[in-house]
Scaffold this motif. Structure first.
Motif, short mmCIF file in Angstrom:
data_model
loop_
_atom_site.label_atom_id
_atom_site.label_comp_id
_atom_site.label_asym_id
_atom_site.label_seq_id
_atom_site.Cartn_x
_atom_site.Cartn_y
_atom_site.Cartn_z
N THR A 133 0.85 -1.20 0.00
CA THR A 133 0.00 0.00 0.00
C THR A 133 0.88 1.24 0.00
OG1 THR A 133 -0.11 -0.03 2.43
CG2 THR A 133 -1.89 -1.13 1.23
N SER A 134 0.34 2.32 -0.58
CA SER A 134 1.01 3.62 -0.59
C SER A 134 -0.04 4.71 -0.45
CB SER A 134 1.80 3.82 -1.88
OG SER A 134 2.38 5.11 -1.92
N ARG A 135 0.26 5.72 0.37
CA ARG A 135 -0.65 6.83 0.60
C ARG A 135 -0.10 8.13 0.05
NH1 ARG A 135 -2.61 5.71 6.88
NH2 ARG A 135 -3.50 3.63 6.49
N ALA A 142 -0.78 6.96 -4.98
CA ALA A 142 -1.57 6.22 -4.00
C ALA A 142 -2.11 4.95 -4.65
CB ALA A 142 -2.72 7.08 -3.50
N ARG A 144 -3.12 0.35 -3.82
CA ARG A 144 -3.02 -0.87 -3.02
C ARG A 144 -2.98 -2.05 -3.98
NH1 ARG A 144 -5.19 -3.01 2.08
NH2 ARG A 144 -5.85 -5.17 1.78
#
Length: 329
Positions: A133-135, A142, A144
């Protein structure tokens, strides 16, 4: 064909007007370049191999209990900015070399990880997954991604199935058979069930073997019911359930079921209550009356049949007085 100057001049004038009114149509603009796709996660290719369309769609790992297996996850970032990706595993003992990875722009990173099979793990298949995941902000930052892991614990397979908590209860004009199926083995089972019931005068229910919906994982249990429409109204029945599955799994259980109509139960109960009540009344009357002659006249002696005379009433005292007077003379 003769040349017509008036027609040529008119065509030139119209073309010039079109260019002046619609300059965008005359000057071709280049198409905007598509935005690069966002980052992605997938199984890394083999050692020394270049990524291709034939790369693995998921991980497949197999090992005996206590085994530690290694593999790599590929993180690809085609965007123009760095992306920070967080990594974790589910469904198995998965450990990454680093739980958070920064992937530079237009690069690919291979992240090692290990999968450890517990020493007491029973053989069989274990579903697991890697989750990235990345936000971050911006196009493609961003997101997932979930990469499946098919884990198989090697070893001898054991198929075992039991039938537990069997009971039969009335429900209106029907009966409900309740039971629990438990997978006691180390393989996934698809149970099959057969039902039979025998009364005092022979069989009263026969249901052929059929496959039940759903599957049972190792150690899993399921509470199930069977509806029995039209059970006997007056009988003592033994109900037997038999469950089977592939691999030789077999289990069975029995339960008793007594069917009695209300009239058959109420009639004897009323007769017993009436008999008990009559017996209590008789005993109370006897206690109130007491022994014979207890409240009447004194009982006469057996010799005279009447009342005693005065001499008889004097008794020993009179006899002693008479003997005393004779002694003085």
């Amino acid at each position: 064909m003769p040349f017509r100057p008036r027609t040529a001049v008119s065509g030139a004038i119209l073309a010039t007007a079109a260019v002046l009114l619609c300059p965008a149509a005359a000057v071709a603009r280049p198409a905007a370049a598509p935005a690069p796709p966002g980052w992605s996660a997938a199984p890394a290719p083999g050692a020394g191999a270049r990524p291709s369309d034939r790369d693995r769609p998921y991980f497949y790992l197999a090992g005996a209990p206590g085994t530690v297996m290694n593999d790599r996850l590929s993180l690809r970032n085609p965007t123009g900015r760095a992306v920070t990706v967080r990594l974790r595993g589910t469904g198995a003992r998965i450990a990454f070399a680093d739980g958070e990875v920064r992937v530079p722009p237009r690069t690919r990173a291979a992240v090692p990880f290990t999968v450890t099979v517990a020493r007491d793990a029973p053989p069989g298949d274990r579903p697991a997954a890697l989750i990235a995941t990345s936000r971050g902000t911006g196009d493609g930052a961003a997101g997932r991604h979930t990469v499946p892991v098919h884990l198989r614990v090697t070893g001898p397979a054991l198929a075992a199935l039991t039938v537990e908590n069997l009971s039969v209860r009335d429900r209106g004009e029907a009966a409900v058979i309740r039971y629990t199926l438990v997978n006691r083995g180390n393989t996934v089972l698809t149970p099959r069930l057969a039902v039979r019931a025998d009364g005092l005068f022979g069989p009263v229910l026969r249901r052929a073997v059929r496959t039940l919906p759903g599957r049972l994982a190792p150690g899993q249990s399921a509470d199930l019911t069977e509806t029995w429409a039209g059970p006997p109204a007056l009988d003592a029945v033994e109900v037997r359930l038999t469950a089977t599955a592939d691999g030789g799994a077999h289990g069975s259980a029995t339960a008793s079921y007594t069917a009695l109509p209300w009239g058959a139960v109420a009639g004897p109960a009323v007769l017993l209550a009436a008999g008990a009540g009559g017996l209590v009344v008789v005993r109370r009357r006897r206690r109130a009356q007491g022994p014979e002659g207890e409240r009447g006249e004194p009982v006469a002696s057996a010799a005279g049949g009447g009342r005693p005379s005065e001499g008889e009433r004097a008794g020993p005292a009179a006899e002693l007085a008479g003997s005393g007077a004779g002694a003085r003379s």
